[in-house]
Design a protein around this motif. Sequence first.
Motif, PDB file in Angstrom:
ATOM      1  N   GLY A 331       0.769  -1.239   0.000  1.00  0.00           N
ATOM      2  CA  GLY A 331       0.000   0.000   0.000  1.00  0.00           C
ATOM      3  C   GLY A 331       0.798   1.285   0.000  1.00  0.00           C
ATOM      4  O   GLY A 331       0.209   2.367   0.040  1.00  0.00           O
ATOM      5  N   ARG A 332       2.134   1.214  -0.034  1.00  0.00           N
ATOM      6  CA  ARG A 332       2.901   2.466  -0.056  1.00  0.00           C
ATOM      7  C   ARG A 332       4.005   2.375  -1.095  1.00  0.00           C
ATOM      8  O   ARG A 332       4.499   1.300  -1.434  1.00  0.00           O
ATOM      9  CB  ARG A 332       3.479   2.772   1.326  1.00  0.00           C
ATOM     10  N   TRP A 333       4.378   3.561  -1.599  1.00  0.00           N
ATOM     11  CA  TRP A 333       5.398   3.636  -2.635  1.00  0.00           C
ATOM     12  C   TRP A 333       6.787   3.596  -2.021  1.00  0.00           C
ATOM     13  O   TRP A 333       7.081   4.344  -1.085  1.00  0.00           O
ATOM     14  CB  TRP A 333       5.232   4.907  -3.461  1.00  0.00           C
ATOM     15  N   VAL A 334       7.606   2.700  -2.538  1.00  0.00           N
ATOM     16  CA  VAL A 334       8.960   2.505  -2.040  1.00  0.00           C
ATOM     17  C   VAL A 334       9.956   2.909  -3.135  1.00  0.00           C
ATOM     18  O   VAL A 334       9.916   2.358  -4.239  1.00  0.00           O
ATOM     19  CB  VAL A 334       9.204   1.032  -1.649  1.00  0.00           C
ATOM     20  N   PRO A 335      10.834   3.867  -2.860  1.00  0.00           N
ATOM     21  CA  PRO A 335      11.818   4.270  -3.882  1.00  0.00           C
ATOM     22  C   PRO A 335      12.776   3.128  -4.201  1.00  0.00           C
ATOM     23  O   PRO A 335      13.285   2.460  -3.297  1.00  0.00           O
ATOM     24  CB  PRO A 335      12.563   5.436  -3.221  1.00  0.00           C
ATOM     25  N   ILE A 336      13.030   2.909  -5.494  1.00  0.00           N
ATOM     26  CA  ILE A 336      14.000   1.907  -5.931  1.00  0.00           C
ATOM     27  C   ILE A 336      14.355   2.197  -7.390  1.00  0.00           C
ATOM     28  O   ILE A 336      13.507   2.620  -8.171  1.00  0.00           O
ATOM     29  CB  ILE A 336      13.442   0.471  -5.797  1.00  0.00           C
ATOM     30  N   SER A 337      15.607   1.996  -7.735  1.00  0.00           N
ATOM     31  CA  SER A 337      16.019   2.215  -9.128  1.00  0.00           C
ATOM     32  C   SER A 337      17.328   1.480  -9.376  1.00  0.00           C
ATOM     33  O   SER A 337      18.001   1.029  -8.450  1.00  0.00           O
ATOM     34  CB  SER A 337      16.210   3.713  -9.410  1.00  0.00           C
ATOM     35  N   LYS A 338      17.687   1.374 -10.637  1.00  0.00           N
ATOM     36  CA  LYS A 338      18.979   0.801 -10.979  1.00  0.00           C
ATOM     37  C   LYS A 338      20.077   1.823 -10.722  1.00  0.00           C
ATOM     38  O   LYS A 338      19.814   3.010 -10.500  1.00  0.00           O
ATOM     39  CB  LYS A 338      18.998   0.356 -12.439  1.00  0.00           C
ATOM     40  N   ARG A 339      21.320   1.372 -10.760  1.00  0.00           N
ATOM     41  CA  ARG A 339      22.448   2.279 -10.581  1.00  0.00           C
ATOM     42  C   ARG A 339      22.415   3.384 -11.637  1.00  0.00           C
ATOM     43  O   ARG A 339      22.080   3.153 -12.789  1.00  0.00           O
ATOM     44  CB  ARG A 339      23.773   1.528 -10.693  1.00  0.00           C
ATOM     45  N   GLY A 340      22.785   4.561 -11.228  1.00  0.00           N
ATOM     46  CA  GLY A 340      22.839   5.680 -12.165  1.00  0.00           C
ATOM     47  C   GLY A 340      21.526   6.419 -12.319  1.00  0.00           C
ATOM     48  O   GLY A 340      21.468   7.445 -13.005  1.00  0.00           O
ATOM     49  N   LYS A 341      20.453   5.918 -11.718  1.00  0.00           N
ATOM     50  CA  LYS A 341      19.154   6.589 -11.743  1.00  0.00           C
ATOM     51  C   LYS A 341      18.763   6.973 -10.325  1.00  0.00           C
ATOM     52  O   LYS A 341      19.132   6.287  -9.361  1.00  0.00           O
ATOM     53  CB  LYS A 341      18.075   5.682 -12.359  1.00  0.00           C
ATOM     54  N   LEU A 342      18.021   8.041 -10.185  1.00  0.00           N
ATOM     55  CA  LEU A 342      17.623   8.520  -8.859  1.00  0.00           C
ATOM     56  C   LEU A 342      16.270   7.939  -8.475  1.00  0.00           C
ATOM     57  O   LEU A 342      15.282   8.162  -9.181  1.00  0.00           O
ATOM     58  CB  LEU A 342      17.557  10.046  -8.849  1.00  0.00           C
ATOM     59  N   PRO A 343      16.192   7.174  -7.363  1.00  0.00           N
ATOM     60  CA  PRO A 343      14.930   6.554  -6.965  1.00  0.00           C
ATOM     61  C   PRO A 343      13.927   7.586  -6.442  1.00  0.00           C
ATOM     62  O   PRO A 343      14.298   8.692  -6.033  1.00  0.00           O
ATOM     63  CB  PRO A 343      15.357   5.580  -5.868  1.00  0.00           C
ATOM     64  N   GLY A 344      12.659   7.196  -6.478  1.00  0.00           N
ATOM     65  CA  GLY A 344      11.612   8.042  -5.919  1.00  0.00           C
ATOM     66  C   GLY A 344      10.765   8.707  -6.985  1.00  0.00           C
ATOM     67  O   GLY A 344      11.159   8.836  -8.141  1.00  0.00           O
ATOM     68  N   LYS A 345       9.556   9.124  -6.549  1.00  0.00           N
ATOM     69  CA  LYS A 345       8.655   9.880  -7.418  1.00  0.00           C
ATOM     70  C   LYS A 345       9.014  11.362  -7.311  1.00  0.00           C
ATOM     71  O   LYS A 345       9.285  11.859  -6.226  1.00  0.00           O
ATOM     72  CB  LYS A 345       7.209   9.632  -7.008  1.00  0.00           C
ATOM     73  N   LYS A 346       8.980  12.054  -8.427  1.00  0.00           N
ATOM     74  CA  LYS A 346       9.523  13.414  -8.456  1.00  0.00           C
ATOM     75  C   LYS A 346       8.541  14.389  -9.096  1.00  0.00           C
ATOM     76  O   LYS A 346       7.589  14.007  -9.773  1.00  0.00           O
ATOM     77  CB  LYS A 346      10.846  13.440  -9.232  1.00  0.00           C
ATOM     78  N   GLN A 347       8.823  15.670  -8.858  1.00  0.00           N
ATOM     79  CA  GLN A 347       8.128  16.759  -9.538  1.00  0.00           C
ATOM     80  C   GLN A 347       9.188  17.723 -10.068  1.00  0.00           C
ATOM     81  O   GLN A 347      10.286  17.814  -9.495  1.00  0.00           O
ATOM     82  CB  GLN A 347       7.168  17.485  -8.586  1.00  0.00           C
ATOM     83  N   VAL A 348       8.869  18.379 -11.154  1.00  0.00           N
ATOM     84  CA  VAL A 348       9.777  19.356 -11.757  1.00  0.00           C
ATOM     85  C   VAL A 348       9.165  20.747 -11.572  1.00  0.00           C
ATOM     86  O   VAL A 348       7.988  20.954 -11.888  1.00  0.00           O
ATOM     87  CB  VAL A 348       9.984  19.085 -13.258  1.00  0.00           C
ATOM     88  N   TYR A 349       9.952  21.662 -11.070  1.00  0.00           N
ATOM     89  CA  TYR A 349       9.501  23.041 -10.879  1.00  0.00           C
ATOM     90  C   TYR A 349      10.281  23.965 -11.798  1.00  0.00           C
ATOM     91  O   TYR A 349      11.464  23.741 -12.077  1.00  0.00           O
ATOM     92  CB  TYR A 349       9.678  23.483  -9.426  1.00  0.00           C
ATOM     93  N   ARG A 350       9.602  25.016 -12.254  1.00  0.00           N
ATOM     94  CA  ARG A 350      10.241  25.981 -13.162  1.00  0.00           C
ATOM     95  C   ARG A 350       9.996  27.411 -12.696  1.00  0.00           C
ATOM     96  O   ARG A 350       8.878  27.754 -12.272  1.00  0.00           O
ATOM     97  CB  ARG A 350       9.721  25.824 -14.589  1.00  0.00           C
ATOM     98  N   CYS A 351      11.040  28.214 -12.812  1.00  0.00           N
ATOM     99  CA  CYS A 351      10.900  29.661 -12.678  1.00  0.00           C
ATOM    100  C   CYS A 351      10.631  30.195 -14.076  1.00  0.00           C
ATOM    101  O   CYS A 351      11.508  30.138 -14.941  1.00  0.00           O
ATOM    102  CB  CYS A 351      12.159  30.294 -12.092  1.00  0.00           C
ATOM    103  N   ASP A 352       9.429  30.674 -14.304  1.00  0.00           N
ATOM    104  CA  ASP A 352       9.058  31.105 -15.649  1.00  0.00           C
ATOM    105  C   ASP A 352       9.877  32.309 -16.090  1.00  0.00           C
ATOM    106  O   ASP A 352      10.159  32.468 -17.276  1.00  0.00           O
ATOM    107  CB  ASP A 352       7.569  31.455 -15.679  1.00  0.00           C
ATOM    108  N   LYS A 353      10.280  33.113 -15.145  1.00  0.00           N
ATOM    109  CA  LYS A 353      11.061  34.316 -15.471  1.00  0.00           C
ATOM    110  C   LYS A 353      12.466  33.937 -15.944  1.00  0.00           C
ATOM    111  O   LYS A 353      12.957  34.445 -16.961  1.00  0.00           O
ATOM    112  CB  LYS A 353      11.150  35.233 -14.259  1.00  0.00           C
ATOM    113  N   CYS A 354      13.119  33.053 -15.219  1.00  0.00           N
ATOM    114  CA  CYS A 354      14.514  32.700 -15.517  1.00  0.00           C
ATOM    115  C   CYS A 354      14.636  31.456 -16.387  1.00  0.00           C
ATOM    116  O   CYS A 354      15.744  31.130 -16.829  1.00  0.00           O
ATOM    117  CB  CYS A 354      15.288  32.485 -14.215  1.00  0.00           C
ATOM    118  N   MET A 355      13.528  30.752 -16.630  1.00  0.00           N
ATOM    119  CA  MET A 355      13.538  29.487 -17.373  1.00  0.00           C
ATOM    120  C   MET A 355      14.507  28.495 -16.715  1.00  0.00           C
ATOM    121  O   MET A 355      15.264  27.774 -17.379  1.00  0.00           O
ATOM    122  CB  MET A 355      13.923  29.714 -18.830  1.00  0.00           C
TER     123      MET A 355
END
Length: 413
Positions: A331-355
């Motif tokens: 029932g819960r999300w567990v971070p895991i990945s192969k070597r060279g990749k970052l585990p976990g669920k992510k979000q991407v944020y942007r500063c629209d002014k500075c791109m």
Amino acid sequence: MAQRSEAWEKRFIYATFDEIKAGLTTDIYFVRTRRILEKYGLLDAEVHMEVTASRLPEDYRWGVFAGLREVLKLLEGKRVTVRALPEGTLFKAQDYYGYKIPVLTVEGPYGEFVELETPLLGFLASASGIATKAARVKKAAGDKLVLSFGARRQHPALAPFVEFYAYIGGADAVSAVLGAEALGIKPTGTMPHSLLIIFRAFKGDHSLGWKAFDEVIEKDVARVALADTFFDETEEVVLAAKTLGEKLWGVRLDTPGSRRGNFEDIIREVRWRLDTLGYKHVKIVVSGGIDEYRIPSLARAGADAFGVGAAISTAPPIDFAMDITAVKREGRWVPISKRGKLPGKKQVYRCDKCMVDVVVLEGSEPPVCPKCGAQMEPLLETFIEDGRPTKRVESPQEVRARVLEQLSRLEEI
């Protein structure tokens, strides 16, 4: 060795919509993976997979995210959740701190989409490559016209796909009939050398080909005369202008490289002669080996529009990869990945002014821009939630407008 079906003797070599949806264009190891997971009762194992750009083509500092429309159709009806950058978003392979940027995530039972990873990546790689090249060309051209002429440089089954994403990336018009239909616009084009050769061979005067075009073709089609078939370009351009007069919108120069000399000098001479004779309204369209590197000098010489073919239609694909970064256990999300990749669920944020983009773990506090300190906004949006579409697919015109707006804020390619 497996024998080829007789059906392949009667068809072109391409995959149909149904074959792609059924996973028949996948790599064989995904088919074998399904068999193994099915035997061990793991097809319903819930995974979170993210798509990142391994790298951008050489000399590229940014890409245009494209192909989301295709991915959503590919995954339609599957028990998955899809989050992605909006189609037409400019992106970099890495964020401000050097972390790879997820451009799309798929979450759900792995058996729902195990065979679809290959076509999913193919859609994104090809569409993003074409749209990115078109955007680079349009950025170089500025307010001058870019015409996509690349259908003949790709598999014909891909002509609508190429034109669709060339337009999204910034091309002002496309030449392939089916591509224009998919976009809801009229196809744009001039005339082939064969038309003028036939008129010269059978009517004794190739200029009659220009007249015939004007007599036969609809009046809302711009009169653009191909003016390099038999005589010096300058002489042909003057002849075309005198033949069609005020009806002539433009002339196209498509001189073979072996006869071209200094193309910029030819353009300057053509422009000068047209202006001297009172044909300042006539535009100069150039084609043949045009890309973002050639355009600036051709524009300075006087070119008003650019017919771009292979540079866009055979653009280098964006090298995307798709990886598991979390699994759902008890029932819960567990971070895991192969070597060279970052585990976990992510979000991407942007500063629209500075791109500027920053990647954070999902649920973290929204970051502030490391350059200007402004609050940043999330980029990844939900397009499918548990198999149900949550956002409409934007029109190509809306996506193209997004690309052009972002390009306007870039100082250079």
